[in-house]
Write a protein that holds these residues in place. Structure first.
Motif, PDB file in Angstrom:
ATOM      1  N   UNK A  21       0.789  -1.104  -0.098  1.00  0.00           N
ATOM      2  CA  UNK A  21      -0.032   0.132  -0.007  1.00  0.00           C
ATOM      3  C   UNK A  21       0.865   1.302   0.040  1.00  0.00           C
ATOM      4  N   UNK A  22       1.761   1.374   1.043  1.00  0.00           N
ATOM      5  CA  UNK A  22       2.750   2.341   1.051  1.00  0.00           C
ATOM      6  C   UNK A  22       3.386   2.793  -0.255  1.00  0.00           C
ATOM      7  N   UNK A  23       4.012   1.470  -0.922  1.00  0.00           N
ATOM      8  CA  UNK A  23       4.807   1.742  -2.112  1.00  0.00           C
ATOM      9  C   UNK A  23       3.911   2.168  -3.344  1.00  0.00           C
ATOM     10  N   UNK A  24       2.770   1.475  -3.264  1.00  0.00           N
ATOM     11  CA  UNK A  24       1.876   1.993  -4.263  1.00  0.00           C
ATOM     12  C   UNK A  24       1.511   3.633  -4.382  1.00  0.00           C
ATOM     13  N   UNK A  25       1.291   4.070  -3.097  1.00  0.00           N
ATOM     14  CA  UNK A  25       0.958   5.354  -2.953  1.00  0.00           C
ATOM     15  C   UNK A  25       2.296   6.342  -3.339  1.00  0.00           C
ATOM     16  N   UNK A  26       3.342   5.901  -3.664  1.00  0.00           N
ATOM     17  CA  UNK A  26       4.423   6.545  -4.459  1.00  0.00           C
ATOM     18  C   UNK A  26       4.142   6.590  -5.809  1.00  0.00           C
ATOM     19  N   UNK A  27       3.603   5.778  -6.391  1.00  0.00           N
ATOM     20  CA  UNK A  27       3.417   5.633  -7.879  1.00  0.00           C
ATOM     21  C   UNK A  27       2.174   6.289  -8.238  1.00  0.00           C
ATOM     22  N   UNK A  28       1.038   6.015  -7.383  1.00  0.00           N
ATOM     23  CA  UNK A  28      -0.424   6.668  -7.618  1.00  0.00           C
ATOM     24  C   UNK A  28      -0.572   7.937  -6.836  1.00  0.00           C
ATOM     25  N   UNK A  29      -0.352   9.048  -7.398  1.00  0.00           N
ATOM     26  CA  UNK A  29      -0.273  10.168  -6.534  1.00  0.00           C
ATOM     27  C   UNK A  29      -1.688  11.390  -6.872  1.00  0.00           C
TER      28      UNK A  29
END
Length: 334
Positions: A326-334
């Motif tokens: 989840x945290x890593x995906x938040x870096x991608x999907x902003x």
């Protein structure tokens, strides 16, 4: 006559925060409160804070003893964060069965300085991999090692065959108060998890695992885990229901596909689905590799090839050592 066993803690770590966290939990355990508060991992739904009865935790230690026989060993090593159910239960099993417990840093390689033999310990896959990469000779100092918190990849399991230790994959979660099923790894590899004690399993129409554990007062606990049920006492883990994406009408189990790719990729990575106008969700691969990946997709189906590879400087991890999707995906999907 051998001397009577007695619970004892030996701190191999000098980290005051780590030492304090252990002592705080021990004080909480010895208090008059009948419950311990802890955070779930999300195996049965959204992560939340729950209270677990101390009696349940004692029962869990006794359930685990039916397989590992802590009553017949002397020592254990503690290398997990005590905030996790695995870290808590590693302490409680030592207390219940009067083990000498050596506490290390919670580190990727927690046994880098270990120079004496240990009967039993628990690691997460990330720790095992780092130990094999950095100090493989240290693993043979530990007789029995359980690996939990995340699935053990085929490539990691293959590397375990080079060692004399006994390795086991565990299945469990916060809601089951640690493991309720065990599978041998390495040279004694088994394909199916085997239930402990009176624990039994069934599935629903979606092949999601449902757990009954009378010793732990657990009835019909539905998980988000997809399994192939052999019988009511054993199953093969296939992946998470919530890690299945639909890409162009093809259902892709991300964890199963990650396992296929793990033998090629020696860097941390994970797969995910991104919203896509044409496919609904497109398959992507996220890694912290510093160089472009060279992947052979010839053994995969066409739809199993990632549509995009995204390179991050660092992949964030959870406290239990899993990749924090989840945290890593938040870096991608902003």
């Amino acid at each position: 006559m051998s001397k009577e066993k007695k619970f004892e803690i030996v701190f191999l770590t000098k980290d005051e925060t780590r030492i304090n966290s252990i002592n705080v939990f021990l004080n909480e355990w010895e208090s008059d409160d009948a419950f311990i508060s802890t955070k779930t991992s999300g195996s049965t739904g959204k992560a939340k804070i729950i209270k677990i009865e101390k009696e349940q935790m004692m029962a869990s230690a006794k359930l685990s003893n039916t397989y590992f026989h802590y009553d017949k060993i002397e020592s254990a090593l503690h290398a997990l964060d005590v905030k996790t159910i695995g870290g808590k239960m590693a302490l409680i099993r030592a207390i219940v069965y009067n083990l000498k417990l050596y506490v290390t840093d919670v580190a990727a390689n927690p046994i880098v300085h270990l120079n004496f033999k240990i009967d039993f310990t628990a690691f997460v896959p990330l720790q095992i991999k780092r130990i094999i990469d950095e100090t493989p000779e240290k693993l043979n100092l530990i007789n029995s090692i359980i690996i939990g918190g995340a699935a053990v990849s085929n490539s990691l399991n293959k590397s375990l065959k080079s060692f004399s230790s006994n390795f086991y994959s565990t299945y469990g979660m916060t809601e089951t108060v640690s493991h309720v099923a065990i599978k041998k790894l390495g040279n004694n590899e088994e394909q199916y998890f085997q239930a402990l004690g009176l624990v039994s399993f069934k599935t629903n129409d979606l092949n999601e695992l449902i757990i009954n554990a009378p010793e732990l007062s657990i009835i019909n606990l539905k998980t988000n885990d997809l399994v192939e049920l052999k019988n009511n006492k054993s199953f093969k883990y296939l992946g998470r229901q919530d890690f299945v994406i639909n890409s162009g009408a093809y259902k892709i189990n991300l964890e199963t596909l990650e396992d296929k790719l793990s033998s090629q990729l020696k860097v941390p990575f994970f797969l995910a689905g991104l919203k896509d106008n044409e496919l609904g969700e497109k398959l992507i691969l996220i890694t912290e590799s510093k160089t472009p990946l060279n992947i052979d997709y010839s053994s995969l189906e066409k739809y199993e090839k990632p549509k995009e590879i995204i390179y991050l400087e660092k992949l964030e991890l959870t406290v239990s050592g899993k990749i924090d999707r989840l945290t890593n995906m938040k870096k991608i999907v902003k």
